[in-house]
Scaffold this motif. Structure first.
Motif, PDB file in Angstrom:
ATOM      1  N   LYS A   1      33.269  46.154  40.636  1.00  0.00           N
ATOM      2  CA  LYS A   1      34.662  46.588  40.688  1.00  0.00           C
ATOM      3  C   LYS A   1      35.613  45.397  40.553  1.00  0.00           C
ATOM      4  N   PHE A   2      35.215  44.261  41.153  1.00  0.00           N
ATOM      5  CA  PHE A   2      36.053  43.069  41.132  1.00  0.00           C
ATOM      6  C   PHE A   2      35.689  42.111  39.992  1.00  0.00           C
ATOM      7  N   ASP A   3      34.800  42.552  39.087  1.00  0.00           N
ATOM      8  CA  ASP A   3      34.338  41.693  37.977  1.00  0.00           C
ATOM      9  C   ASP A   3      33.768  40.380  38.495  1.00  0.00           C
ATOM     10  N   LEU A   4      33.076  40.467  39.630  1.00  0.00           N
ATOM     11  CA  LEU A   4      32.467  39.286  40.225  1.00  0.00           C
ATOM     12  C   LEU A   4      30.977  39.256  39.906  1.00  0.00           C
ATOM     13  N   VAL A   5      30.517  38.117  39.420  1.00  0.00           N
ATOM     14  CA  VAL A   5      29.095  37.924  39.150  1.00  0.00           C
ATOM     15  C   VAL A   5      28.622  36.789  40.053  1.00  0.00           C
ATOM     16  N   GLU A   6      27.619  37.067  40.873  1.00  0.00           N
ATOM     17  CA  GLU A   6      27.135  36.036  41.794  1.00  0.00           C
ATOM     18  C   GLU A   6      26.676  34.802  41.040  1.00  0.00           C
ATOM     19  N   ASN A   7      27.046  33.644  41.567  1.00  0.00           N
ATOM     20  CA  ASN A   7      26.659  32.342  41.012  1.00  0.00           C
ATOM     21  C   ASN A   7      27.242  32.106  39.612  1.00  0.00           C
ATOM     22  N   GLU A   8      28.336  32.816  39.293  1.00  0.00           N
ATOM     23  CA  GLU A   8      29.033  32.561  38.029  1.00  0.00           C
ATOM     24  C   GLU A   8      30.424  32.034  38.368  1.00  0.00           C
ATOM     25  N   PRO A   9      30.628  30.709  38.244  1.00  0.00           N
ATOM     26  CA  PRO A   9      31.881  30.089  38.697  1.00  0.00           C
ATOM     27  C   PRO A   9      33.136  30.660  38.052  1.00  0.00           C
ATOM     28  N   LEU A  10      33.081  31.017  36.758  1.00  0.00           N
ATOM     29  CA  LEU A  10      34.288  31.489  36.090  1.00  0.00           C
ATOM     30  C   LEU A  10      34.779  32.807  36.683  1.00  0.00           C
ATOM     31  N   SER A  11      33.883  33.759  36.897  1.00  0.00           N
ATOM     32  CA  SER A  11      34.309  35.042  37.457  1.00  0.00           C
ATOM     33  C   SER A  11      34.825  34.853  38.878  1.00  0.00           C
ATOM     34  N   GLU A  12      34.201  33.954  39.624  1.00  0.00           N
ATOM     35  CA  GLU A  12      34.662  33.666  40.984  1.00  0.00           C
ATOM     36  C   GLU A  12      36.058  33.056  40.967  1.00  0.00           C
ATOM     37  N   GLU A  13      36.293  32.133  40.032  1.00  0.00           N
ATOM     38  CA  GLU A  13      37.592  31.465  39.968  1.00  0.00           C
ATOM     39  C   GLU A  13      38.701  32.449  39.599  1.00  0.00           C
ATOM     40  N   ILE A  14      38.447  33.316  38.627  1.00  0.00           N
ATOM     41  CA  ILE A  14      39.456  34.288  38.211  1.00  0.00           C
ATOM     42  C   ILE A  14      39.806  35.222  39.375  1.00  0.00           C
ATOM     43  N   PHE A  15      38.771  35.726  40.064  1.00  0.00           N
ATOM     44  CA  PHE A  15      39.014  36.618  41.197  1.00  0.00           C
ATOM     45  C   PHE A  15      39.761  35.890  42.309  1.00  0.00           C
ATOM     46  N   THR A  16      39.304  34.687  42.634  1.00  0.00           N
ATOM     47  CA  THR A  16      39.897  33.930  43.736  1.00  0.00           C
ATOM     48  C   THR A  16      41.369  33.647  43.477  1.00  0.00           C
ATOM     49  N   HIS A  17      41.677  33.242  42.251  1.00  0.00           N
ATOM     50  CA  HIS A  17      43.063  32.891  41.914  1.00  0.00           C
ATOM     51  C   HIS A  17      43.994  34.083  42.109  1.00  0.00           C
ATOM     52  N   SER A  18      43.639  35.239  41.544  1.00  0.00           N
ATOM     53  CA  SER A  18      44.525  36.397  41.656  1.00  0.00           C
ATOM     54  C   SER A  18      44.513  36.964  43.077  1.00  0.00           C
ATOM     55  N   TYR A  19      43.400  36.805  43.798  1.00  0.00           N
ATOM     56  CA  TYR A  19      43.343  37.295  45.179  1.00  0.00           C
ATOM     57  C   TYR A  19      44.343  36.542  46.050  1.00  0.00           C
TER      58      TYR A  19
END
Length: 238
Positions: free
Chosen positions: A71-89
């Protein structure tokens, strides 16, 4: 029903995930024999294997883990998806805190479709059109800043830049160009980047704004949001 089961059921009713602030408000702890129910809720999500942490102050149920990450387009151990989610969060948290403090809140037009949890940032901020608070050159400089709070006179009260992994110096340079405004300048980043922030601020080029730019960790912003949610919930019960 145990307190842990009650928290689990409440989080299920919230879609399988929640910020601590919203969870404090949603859990009916009126029959709990404790004067500090929020601390009990926080301890439950931290210690129970039923939960996993997405961000500081944002938790989810393990039984819905795959669904929620998708739902959050988060992929474990994938830095780019984590960064995009973290920034907008964290943009969303800062916007929500600003809204609760009755500021006009702004995010750049290019970020309007990025999501704070399940809704676009454009749905929670006051505007994606920057108020014309100064000369065009300066408003254009401010347009790309991650979040701005404007006061009742539509003058900038606070500027916020989220720095997950990008060059902090770029944000400090923007703040340097906007230093003539009576505004707060804030960098939000992981705690591990504090030393890097301090090194950048010690450079001669930024001498004039040294002391005006503040560093807030992700944990600090999360705690502020949760505290304000808790305070708002208390006011609603009076």
């Amino acid at each position: 029903m145990s307190q842990t089961d009650q928290v689990i059921d409440t989080m299920r009713s919230l879609g399988g995930y929640s910020t601590l602030g919203n969870l404090y408000h949603a859990v009916d702890s009126s029959e709990w024999k404790t004067k500090t129910p929020n601390e009990s809720i926080r301890r439950i999500v931290q210690k129970s294997n039923a939960f996993f942490k997405i961000q500081p102050g944002l938790w989810a149920l393990n039984e819905f883990k795959n669904e929620i990450l998708k739902k959050f387009d988060l992929v474990e151990n994938e830095p780019l998806s984590e960064e995009i989610f973290t920034h907008s969060y964290y943009q969303g948290l800062v916007v929500e805190i600003g809204n609760m403090n009755h500021f006009t809140t702004y995010v750049p037009a290019q970020d309007k479709n990025r999501k704070f949890l399940e809704q676009p940032l454009s749905n929670i901020c006051s505007t994606i059109e920057i108020p014309e608070f100064s000369y065009e050159k300066l408003t254009n400089r401010a347009k790309t800043i991650d979040v701005i709070w404007f006061n009742d006179r539509l003058m900038p009260n606070s500027f916020f830049e989220i720095e997950h992994s990008t060059d902090i110096q770029n944000s400090i340079t923007k703040y340097c160009d906007l230093q003539d405004f009576n505004s707060r300048f804030i960098i939000i980043a992981p705690e591990k980047r504090r030393e890097q922030f301090e090194k950048v601020m010690s450079r001669t080029a930024f001498h004039e704004i040294n002391g005006r730019v503040k560093f807030h960790s992700y944990e600090t912003i999360s705690e502020q949001y949760n505290l304000m949610c808790k305070t708002r919930a208390l006011k609603n019960t009076i």
